[in-house]
Design a protein around this motif. Structure first.
Motif, mmCIF file in Angstrom:
data_model
loop_
_atom_site.group_PDB
_atom_site.id
_atom_site.type_symbol
_atom_site.label_atom_id
_atom_site.label_comp_id
_atom_site.label_asym_id
_atom_site.label_seq_id
_atom_site.Cartn_x
_atom_site.Cartn_y
_atom_site.Cartn_z
ATOM 1 N N ASP A 209 1.118 63.506 120.200
ATOM 2 C CA ASP A 209 0.758 62.371 120.762
ATOM 3 C C ASP A 209 0.117 61.474 120.030
ATOM 4 O O ASP A 209 -1.065 61.002 120.328
ATOM 5 N N TYR A 210 0.268 61.616 118.698
ATOM 6 C CA TYR A 210 -0.386 60.639 117.710
ATOM 7 C C TYR A 210 -0.144 59.161 117.862
ATOM 8 O O TYR A 210 -0.832 58.212 117.742
ATOM 9 N N HIS A 211 0.817 58.985 118.582
ATOM 10 C CA HIS A 211 1.633 57.446 118.774
ATOM 11 C C HIS A 211 2.065 57.374 120.324
ATOM 12 O O HIS A 211 2.823 58.632 120.358
ATOM 13 N N GLY A 212 2.093 56.499 120.864
ATOM 14 C CA GLY A 212 2.957 56.257 121.951
ATOM 15 C C GLY A 212 2.940 55.055 122.568
ATOM 16 O O GLY A 212 2.361 54.032 121.912
ATOM 17 N N LEU A 224 4.285 64.593 110.329
ATOM 18 C CA LEU A 224 3.696 65.420 109.278
ATOM 19 C C LEU A 224 2.790 64.715 108.445
ATOM 20 O O LEU A 224 1.656 65.440 107.820
ATOM 21 N N HIS A 225 3.003 63.391 107.834
ATOM 22 C CA HIS A 225 1.998 62.892 107.015
ATOM 23 C C HIS A 225 1.924 61.551 107.251
ATOM 24 O O HIS A 225 2.456 60.910 108.305
ATOM 25 N N ARG A 226 0.950 60.702 106.824
ATOM 26 C CA ARG A 226 0.663 59.536 106.860
ATOM 27 C C ARG A 226 2.055 58.547 106.543
ATOM 28 O O ARG A 226 2.755 58.736 105.759
ATOM 29 N N ILE A 235 -4.406 55.882 109.651
ATOM 30 C CA ILE A 235 -3.951 56.689 108.445
ATOM 31 C C ILE A 235 -4.339 58.104 108.691
ATOM 32 O O ILE A 235 -3.607 59.212 107.939
ATOM 33 N N HIS A 236 -5.070 58.607 109.562
ATOM 34 C CA HIS A 236 -5.433 59.892 109.979
ATOM 35 C C HIS A 236 -4.478 60.322 111.171
ATOM 36 O O HIS A 236 -4.706 61.540 111.623
ATOM 37 N N SER A 241 -3.627 65.225 107.929
ATOM 38 C CA SER A 241 -4.905 64.620 108.154
ATOM 39 C C SER A 241 -5.792 65.551 109.250
ATOM 40 O O SER A 241 -6.880 66.137 109.108
ATOM 41 N N SER A 242 -5.156 65.935 110.082
ATOM 42 C CA SER A 242 -5.940 66.561 111.518
ATOM 43 C C SER A 242 -6.090 68.158 110.878
ATOM 44 O O SER A 242 -7.217 68.541 111.106
#
Length: 450
Positions: A209-212, A224-226, A235-236, A241-242
């Motif tokens: 759920d980082y983006h939606g 997995l990465h930025r 960027i996090h 990052s988490s």
């Protein structure tokens, strides 16, 4: 093929790893082949199964949500008769009128004590092995900032009470875990990480759920990465990052479980651009089974992919797919493998999967057997083969049964058929087949050309 075979040598690495799988009590209401109940569970697939979701009533006591929850508890926990190593936990939390019931629980010492007493009684009565806390999140969504410290008190008191219960009643101690935030600002506002971590058996970091579809451009659900396109706080918005932030704040790596989603998130494209970061407005159509705009289960994704264009995001090691105005960021076997490699390199405690019921649990949709994603995750983590449920013939002794008797774990050639090979694990024999045209070579312990 060689790479997949080498995974077999990772068996010992799984001995301390957890593969924790969540199931939801609302999946029983999905139509037709999407309906999921505990009867659909493979008891040897995961090390732990977490049942979501129970709530907390106005008396600070655990209370079921669905009319048949307690019947489903019986069906779930009956699998421990089939696999005695399986552990089950009950998730408690959610919201009541938009507010977490934990806000009232943690407010006073006596309300925490009532909840803890209720939790021990409820878990023991219904044969669960532990409690999973689902508070999203202390200090957020109507929860006062002081709840950060009150959550620490709750966790500490639960841990102590579980220890006392085990000692006083000569029972195995109940497990304690939690679903926790992945983004740094939320983590810092919600948790005293160094104080709560020692009290948990494991911590489920919600690395998805980082983006939606709430955002104006496309972004991946669980990168997995930025990305080089990320700017500002975005960027996090990635796994690396988490987890790094949890580690920096004092969480032991072996307590942290990496979240593996069996779902993807969708966007509605608004131009001819279809790449990562493309303009979008809202979600694609809801899936026919999950029926919630903005995400699709993996089995719904399997129906979408044959007509879609699939791309790989090298920076983030995850795929996306597009068709017409629909954009989908999701996970597949390749991205799961990448995440397992990263998880292993960072010495994490294992994986947690959201959810069993969104993988192709019946094998109906993806033409890859039941639970294709989670079975691949299990294999990638180096777990041994699952026991077969098919009984051996009773009339004639199986000559293969003794092949591995007394032999060390590993791969062995089959002199009678070079296109097959044996895997020995704790004295048990498993017969595997090479890919068409290849034979097994004992020199490399792999399948290769003749």
């Amino acid at each position: 093929m060689i790479i997949s075979l080498l995974l077999c040598f990772c068996l010992s690495s799984a001995s301390s790893s957890k593969l924790v799988c969540h199931m939801t009590n609302w999946a029983q209401y999905r139509p037709s082949d999407g309906k999921f109940t505990p009867d659909n569970i493979d008891p040897f697939l995961c090390t732990h199964v977490i049942y979501a979701l129970a709530t907390i009533n106005s008396f600070n006591q655990i209370s079921p949500v669905e009319w048949n929850d307690e019947q489903q508890f019986v069906r779930l926990n009956s699998f421990k008769n089939v696999n005695p190593d399986l552990k089950t936990l009950l998730t408690v939390g959610g919201t009541v009128n938009g507010i977490s019931p934990f806000v009232a629980v943690v407010a006073k010492p006596e309300s925490r004590a009532a909840f803890i007493k209720s939790a021990i009684s409820y878990l023991r009565t219904h044969n669960f092995d532990g409690l999973n806390l689902a508070w999203e999140y202390p200090g957020h969504n109507g929860s006062p900032q002081d709840d950060k410290e009150r959550f620490t008190l709750l966790v500490t008191e639960l841990s102590t009470a579980f220890e006392d219960d085990a000692r006083d009643n000569r029972r195995t101690q109940l497990l304690l875990s939690a679903n926790v935030a992945a983004l740094a600002p939320t983590i810092e506002r919600a948790y005293e990480v160094d104080k709560i971590s020692p009290h948990f058996d494991f911590i489920n970091v919600l690395t998805y759920d980082y983006h939606g579809s709430w955002e104006p451009v496309t972004g991946h659900n669980s990168p997995l990465h930025r990305s080089s396109l990320d700017s500002g706080s975005h960027i996090h918005h990635n796994i690396n990052s988490s987890i790094s932030h949890w580690l920096d704040l004092g969480a032991p790596a072996e307590k942290l479980l990496l979240g593996f989603p069996t779902f993807g998130r969708t966007f509605r494209l608004t131009s001819g651009i279809t790449s990562l970061g493309a303009p979008a407005n809202g979600p694609a159509d809801a899936g026919p089974y999950t029926r919630t705009a903005g995400f699709w289960s993996y089995y719904e994704i399997c129906d979408f992919l044959p007509s879609a264009t699939v791309e790989w995001i090298p920076e983030q090691e995850v795929p996306y797919a597009t068709y017409a105005s629909s954009w989908l960021g999701y996970d597949d076997k390749r991205s799961f493998s990448s995440k397992v490699q990263w998880m292993t390199a960072n010495h994490l405690g294992g994986a947690h999967v959201w959810t069993l019921d969104m993988d192709d649990f019946s094998g109906t949709f993806c033409s890859a057997g039941a639970y294709p994603l989670i079975n691949h995750l299990r294999l990638s983590m180096g777990f041994p083969p699952k026991p077969t449920t098919t009984p051996a013939p009773t009339t004639t002794k199986d000559p293969l049964a003794d092949i591995c008797r007394g032999r060390p774990d590993g791969l062995y050639e089959n002199p009678a058929d070079k296109t097959t090979y044996f895997q020995c694990h704790v004295g048990n024999t498993y017969l595997h087949h090479c890919q068409s045209g290849l034979i097994f070579w004992d020199s490399c312990k792999c399948c290769d050309w003749p």
